[in-house]
Enzyme design. Structure first.
Site, PDB file in Angstrom:
ATOM      1  N   HIS B  55      -5.727  10.562  -7.030  1.00  0.00           N
ATOM      2  CA  HIS B  55      -4.342  10.104  -6.938  1.00  0.00           C
ATOM      3  C   HIS B  55      -3.415  10.926  -7.836  1.00  0.00           C
ATOM      4  O   HIS B  55      -2.301  11.253  -7.462  1.00  0.00           O
ATOM      5  CB  HIS B  55      -4.295   8.630  -7.326  1.00  0.00           C
ATOM      6  CG  HIS B  55      -3.017   7.956  -7.017  1.00  0.00           C
ATOM      7  ND1 HIS B  55      -2.769   7.377  -5.806  1.00  0.00           N
ATOM      8  CD2 HIS B  55      -1.898   7.789  -7.758  1.00  0.00           C
ATOM      9  CE1 HIS B  55      -1.556   6.869  -5.807  1.00  0.00           C
ATOM     10  NE2 HIS B  55      -1.001   7.098  -6.976  1.00  0.00           N
ATOM     11  N   HIS B 101       0.920   2.610  -0.824  1.00  0.00           N
ATOM     12  CA  HIS B 101       0.328   1.553  -1.639  1.00  0.00           C
ATOM     13  C   HIS B 101      -0.729   0.845  -0.796  1.00  0.00           C
ATOM     14  O   HIS B 101      -0.764  -0.371  -0.696  1.00  0.00           O
ATOM     15  CB  HIS B 101       1.396   0.588  -2.175  1.00  0.00           C
ATOM     16  CG  HIS B 101       1.433   0.557  -3.663  1.00  0.00           C
ATOM     17  ND1 HIS B 101       1.710  -0.551  -4.390  1.00  0.00           N
ATOM     18  CD2 HIS B 101       1.201   1.534  -4.562  1.00  0.00           C
ATOM     19  CE1 HIS B 101       1.663  -0.252  -5.686  1.00  0.00           C
ATOM     20  NE2 HIS B 101       1.356   1.003  -5.811  1.00  0.00           N
ATOM     21  N   SER B 319       1.386  -1.833 -15.613  1.00  0.00           N
ATOM     22  CA  SER B 319       2.492  -2.789 -15.589  1.00  0.00           C
ATOM     23  C   SER B 319       3.691  -2.094 -14.963  1.00  0.00           C
ATOM     24  O   SER B 319       3.949  -0.923 -15.223  1.00  0.00           O
ATOM     25  CB  SER B 319       2.842  -3.236 -17.007  1.00  0.00           C
ATOM     26  OG  SER B 319       1.839  -4.072 -17.508  1.00  0.00           O
ATOM     27  N   GLY B 543       5.744  14.657  -1.575  1.00  0.00           N
ATOM     28  CA  GLY B 543       4.935  13.731  -0.816  1.00  0.00           C
ATOM     29  C   GLY B 543       3.862  13.140  -1.677  1.00  0.00           C
ATOM     30  O   GLY B 543       3.948  13.150  -2.905  1.00  0.00           O
ATOM     31  N   ASN B 544       2.861  12.626  -1.011  1.00  0.00           N
ATOM     32  CA  ASN B 544       1.866  11.822  -1.695  1.00  0.00           C
ATOM     33  C   ASN B 544       0.600  11.897  -0.856  1.00  0.00           C
ATOM     34  O   ASN B 544       0.667  11.980   0.356  1.00  0.00           O
ATOM     35  CB  ASN B 544       2.440  10.403  -1.808  1.00  0.00           C
ATOM     36  CG  ASN B 544       1.404   9.372  -2.168  1.00  0.00           C
ATOM     37  OD1 ASN B 544       1.167   8.442  -1.421  1.00  0.00           O
ATOM     38  ND2 ASN B 544       0.793   9.523  -3.303  1.00  0.00           N
TER      39      ASN B 544
END
Ligand SMILES: Nc1ncnc2c1ncn2[C@@H]1O[C@H](COP(=O)(O)OP(=O)(O)O)[C@@H](O)[C@H]1O
Ligand SMILES: [Mg+2]
Lengths: 85, 766, 230, 85
Positions: B55, B101, B319, B543-544
């Protein structure tokens, strides 16, 4: 000063439409819990607070309820418990 | 140099088992030991496990991503920052980014989706941009299963509650349903923000002696190890990791948004970054790496929510609603004052230092120390083996023409009606009416109105158009072609509103890259995207990558979701997808072909995902986009809608009924293609086609012809009471609009009404 | 005319309301900070939409205690015009400026869509330029819009002409299908006995430009302008 | 079959962020209730159902909680009371 844990129930006033309660009841019956007659969903608020004694903790929380925590037009509240933390 | 760090009393011994638990391979561990010249501490192991997770590190994907085009004169910021940025003229710029997600949403759909929205918002406002639009791209299994309905309800509510509360309109998206996503829903959220070019700020730590400040919410124990969690296959064990979910607080996010923009404009800070995946660790290490500076951080100074948190927990906590800021030395008080105005905390937790180290202390004790920026730069890169799977080849080469029609298909209205109620095609209104799409009073075309959403830019005549797209079935059947189509379709959708496609962001949702067939899909799909981005002049600005979207049943369809941004010079040109005026001519731009492969028709009517996906001719796509843009700008186009899932038949029906309050009929003659099978003509998904309605067919025809785009006059817009009539050769069928509209608008609400029983636990906050 | 738009923490339609006044009406407007005690000389106060304090306990419950609300209430008691849109309506009810309460939509879902309203009275500061019975189309966007009051209050509202807007269908009838949130008697907006304080769930500030699909919100602002300038 | 009233508390799981509780606590302190340390807001669900006896009413409600009423990822539940209607 002692630390207390006070819990209150804030519930929709009797007779008002409670769509959440109804949705839960319907869902439970769909899931096979045939015995369910009625459901009401309210709020359960747990407060930790410092007070001189249990009585004044309770008094303070009652005041919080009528000031802020419950809506006087649509909700009722009841103290559910006061205990030292 | 050697670095020094001492284990904390009570830290467990560093054993191979502990290293493996952190997802670090023996080889990677050896690299760490070599880098440090000693055994790492537990805190260091934690840091490495986060930063070297897929990631954060892109260790399997980076070499392939490097092949994507990233430049154009209008690109102000390409990949590598929190978000990409393009100039749109008038000194204005647009920042945008998409992120997944998926894993958190599979475990806890409401909070998973909500925190996804929160994260992508922060990525955009940390660039100095004010968010102006949100999009969401969703993939689920079949709506027939209760678990999927539970996920849909929770994800949609999570997206809505978060964006609605922050006050950013959610204006577009795309949703597909297929058993391939059964255990692994995809939840990709995109945010678009607006800024003045000179307000652009980058997340680059600079200036020795400058304080590092933690801003926003306090740090709790939530989401610890979310980043490495996002890099594992979902399994029964994952279930046990449940307490790792994070809870979002959109109210704090709204305050943080206002405070951050005020901070950036104040001139008191030099850099700002979201504490996203892997929290404080990755934000601080990445900021240091970009600025090529050293940093030191004291975990005892970090504002925490719970007592007794260890440095390990503080560094890795995910968090939400927190930012890391590098301020100008001496301006600490001003920074705190701005945060205090918004009722948020800001604490100095560290400093930019001259010494080339990444150091973490707990008070006086050094608990982690890495040389220079090697923590980021030394991460290994992998070049996995790539091999196409036999199963995919077998499916692609299957002769889909041989699949016999069902008896009911003798009436194509039957087939059309069934397709309109396929959840992938049906109206997504059940979803987007839960999203505030009109807040900020700039939404010219919202969800369901046009092929892309159109948002006007206040103070100018301009508007932008935005859309997400990807058909994972095509990518599965032929990754290279599927990758091209994803970009081409997004560009076409944006162009149908009158906007010039300008740039993309992308979210690459794939399975486990260590499997050769998955890596093959990944590499080829990215190559295909690159082909299309070059041809359509829409570079990639960021992007991801989301890998490991698989469970014991297998991987999801390879799904490289594209988020496209286009620009209209005049918002008044914004064009919708539905017919507007009886009597208008209906034109088809582009050429139907005998292409049924990979279609929703085969999947929904015949339960088959097979055949070669439609071809993607990028030169033709470019010409088509140029033609539609010229026709729209000349004022000749009343509506424009591209043909996608469900083909020409579905696109025509949608042009009639998508606007529920204003349905119109149509009379269409498709006799011009006698060589095509009727089902390919009506339901094949040949690319590069747009349905246009116009009062001046000649003018549109002339423009299309000049661009070399085939153009056919196929019919006329009629009154709603006339229904939709389609003629092919000697046969003629008429469907009442009410039937079509009921199928299209009613399908998802009907399916979801069965969901009440599964959704109560998704209540979320009031 | 000078309009004050309150910014509570979590307000997100404050800027929209401000721009509506400045760009569409060409009148002056200022943002009023929730921590202040100063209305900055505003003739009119708008309580805007959004999620004040996250609406975490109950919509509008916490905002009502903001320092600025003391001034807003005092302004209203003096007969000064106040209008609440969406969250602003919820806050006005919580603050006792308007009767009733706004509860969770009966669908339990947020609803974002255009609705049709019927103007029930032109006897308010915000509807005097409209005709009773006129229909207006504008967006709603809320999760807690179900107007609820006890039977006596409802009777009083109806008999005193304090129901300002109702949700209706295309034919102008207040049907159940036309009601997006299950509000009692399809009520979309109410006012105080003097017609100077109005609260409504729909967003007229989102319906002021042809580009955005409707200009039906204009009549509220024109009414206001007419009364303040009169 | 007897009719029972069973009430349950569903509360945010310890350690997870509770934005509602935080907002209420902040607001109570602003209102002058200085002694407030911590607040958590959960749900109070009251079910009326038919069951053979109190024990089986309780058993049924526990099952409802783990199936539907409480979100196993983010919430804990506890039975607050069982009594004949
Ligand atoms: N999840 C979603 N959120 C918001 N809008 C959506 C969503 N899914 C689809 N839409 C909207 O519905 C319309 C149709 O979308 P889609 O079927 O993807 O169009 P196309 O097939 O032309 O790509 C578009 O306006 C799109 O923005
Ligand atoms: Mg579609």
């Amino acid at each position: 000063m002692t630390r207390f844990v006070v819990s209150v129930h804030i519930v929709p006033r009797q007779g008002l439409l409670d769509p959440q309660g109804k949705a839960v009841a319907d869902s439970l019956r769909t899931l096979g819990f045939a015995g369910v007659r009625d459901v009401h969903v309210g709020r359960h608020v747990v407060l930790e607070l410092d007070a001189a004694d249990a009585a004044s903790a309770e008094r303070a929380v009652r005041e919080m309820c009528s000031h802020l925590l419950a809506n006087p037009v649509t909700e009722d509240f009841e103290l559910a418990g006061v205990r030292p933390a | 140099m050697t670095t020094h760090a001492t284990p904390r009393p009570g830290d467990p011994a560093i054993t191979p088992a502990l290293v493996a638990e952190h997802g670090i391979t023996p080889d990677e561990y050896d690299r760490v030991v070599a880098m440090l010249g000693r055994t790492p501490t537990l805190t260091e192991i934690g840091i490495i496990s986060a930063l070297w997770s897929e990631h954060c590190s892109y260790k399997h994907s980076r070499p392939v991503l490097k092949t994507l085009p990233t430049q154009a004169p209008w690109v102000l910021q390409g990949p590598g920052e929190n978000a990409g940025v393009i100039a749109i003229g008038d000194g204005l710029a647009v920042a945008f980014k998409i992120e997944s997600h998926n894993h958190p949403s599979a475990v806890e759909p409401y909070q998973g989706a909500a925190t996804g929205v929160g994260g992508i918002l922060r990525d955009v406002f940390t660039m100095g941009a004010r968010p102006i639009a949100m999009l969401n791209s969703l993939r689920f299994g079949s709506l027939d299963t209760p678990r999927v309905r539970y996920l849909v309800a929770g994800v949609v509510k999570g997206i809505g509650d978060y964006g609605n509360c922050v006050g950013i309109p959610t204006v577009a998206g795309d949703v597909m349903f297929d058993a391939a996503y059964e255990g692994n829903p995809l939840v990709n959220a995109m945010c678009v923000g607006l800024l003045r070019e000179e307000e652009l700020i980058r997340a680059k730590a600079e200036g020795v002696g400058n304080p590092i400040i933690a801003v926003g919410a306090r740090t709790g124990r939530d989401g610890i190890h979310g980043a490495s969690f996002a890099s594992e296959d979902l399994s029964a064990e994952t279930e046990a990791k449940r307490p790792r979910v994070q809870v979002g607080d959109p109210f704090t996010e709204k305050l943080l948004l206002e405070a951050s923009l005020e901070l950036i404009r104040s001139g008191h800070i030099v850099a700002i970054q979201d504490m996203g995946a892997a929290g404080l660790t990755s934000s601080s290490a990445e900021m240091a790496e970009r600025g090529d500076v050293g940093v030191t951080i004291d975990t005892m100074k970090v504002p925490v929510r719970e007592a007794g948190m260890t440095p390990y927990e503080i560094l890795l906590s995910e968090s939400q609603e927190r930012m890391l800021v590098v301020a100008t030395r001496g301006r600490e008080a001003e920074v705190k004052a701005i945060l205090a105005k918004w009722d948020l905390v800001a604490e100095v937790i560290g400093e930019v230092i001259a010494e080339p180290v990444y150091r973490v202390t707990e008070g006086d004790r050094v608990v982690a120390e890495f040389p220079g920026t090697r923590l980021v730069t030394d991460c290994p890169q992998y070049h996995p083996e790539a091999r196409e799977s036999d199963a995919a080849i077998e499916r692609r080469t299957r002769d889909v023409a041989a699949i016999a029609e069902q008896p009911e298909e003798a009436d194509p209205i039957w087939t059309l009606t069934r397709l309109l109620e396929a959840p992938t095609i049906a109206s997504k209104r059940w979803i987007h009416r839960q999203y505030d799409s009109t807040v900020r009073t700039s939404t010219v075309a919202g969800p369901g109105h046009a092929d892309a959403a159109v948002i006007r830019i206040r103070g100018t005549r301009k508007a932008i158009a935005v859309k997400t797209d990807c058909n994972g079935r095509y990518v599965y059947l032929d990754p290279r072609v599927g990758g091209r189509i994803a970009v081409a379709e997004a560009a076409r959708n944006v162009a149908c509103t009158g906007a010039t496609p300008r740039a993309i962001t992308n979210c690459l949702n794939f399975g486990n890259p260590k499997k050769p067939e998955v890596f093959f899909q990944f590499r080829e799909a990215v190559y295909g995207m690159g082909d299309a981005c070059r041809a359509l002049e829409t570079p990639v600005t960021g992007g991801n990558v989301s890998l490991y979207n698989e469970n014991p049943q297998g991987a999801v369809y390879p799904t490289p979701t594209i988020g496209m941004v286009g620009v209209l010079d005049d918002a008044a040109h914004a064009t919708r997808m539905t017919f507007t005026t009886p009597g208008d001519a209906i034109l088809l731009l582009g050429e139907p072909r005998e292409e049924l492969g990979g279609s929703e028709y085969l999947a929904w009517i015949h339960g088959t995902v097979a055949g070669a996906p439609p071809a993607c001719d990028l030169d033709a796509e470019k010409a088509l986009i140029d033609a539609i843009l010229e026709a729209i700008r000349a004022g000749h186009v009343r509506s424009a809608h591209d043909c996608s899932e469900g083909g020409l038949g579905v696109a025509l029906a949608e042009s009639c009924i998508a606007d529920e309050t204003h349905p119109l009929g149509a009379e269409v003659d498709l006799s011009a293609w006698p060589a095509l099978s009727r089902r390919a003509l009506l339901f094949g998904e040949t690319q590069g086609r747009i349905i246009v309605s116009t009062s001046d067919a000649d003018a549109v025809t002339a423009i299309a012809t000049r661009h070399g785009v085939p153009v056919y006059r196929i019919g006329t817009v009629r009154l709603a009471t006339d229904g939709l009539t389609v003629q092919v050769g000697a046969s003629r069928w008429t469907a009442p609009l009410a039937t079509l509209a009921d199928a299209y608008h009613g399908a998802i609400p009907r399916a979801m009404s069965r969901a009440a029983a599964e959704t109560v636990g998704t209540e979320g906050v009031a | 005319m000078k309009v004050g738009v309150v910014s509570f923490p979590g307000s997100n339609c404050d800027e929209d309301a401000l721009l509506a006044i400045v760009e569409r009406l060409h009148e002056s407007a200022v943002l009023l900070w929730h921590k202040d005690h100063d209305l900055q000389g505003a003739d009119v106060v708008i309580l805007p939409g959004g999620f004040s304090y996250g609406d975490y306990l109950r919509s509008g419950a916490i905002a009502r205690f903001s320092p600025i609300m003391q001034e807003v209430v005092a302004h209203a008691r003096r007969g000064g015009p106040v209008i609440g849109f969406c969250n602003g309506f919820q806050i006005a009810c919580e603050a006792g400026l308007l009767p009733g309460a706004l509860l969770r939509n009966v669908s339990l879902q947020f609803r974002s869509m255009p609705v049709t309203l019927r103007v029930e009275t032109s006897q308010t500061v915000f509807t005097n330029a409209a005709t009773a019975g006129a229909r207006l189309t504008m967006p709603i966007a809320h999760g807690d819009g179900r107007f609820t009051a006890d039977a006596d209050t409802l009777t009083r509202l109806e008999s005193e002409g304090q129901v300002v807007f109702r949700y209706v269908n295309a034919a102008g009838e207040p049907t159940e299908a036309a009601n997006p949130n299950g509000s009692m008697r399809n009520i979309a907006g109410v006012c105080n006995p003097g017609g100077t304080v109005v609260g409504m769930m729909p967003h007229p500030e989102r319906a002021l430009e042809p580009l955005l699909g409707s200009t039906d919100g204009l009549v509220l602002f024109e009414s206001l302008l007419a009364s303040v300038k009169a």
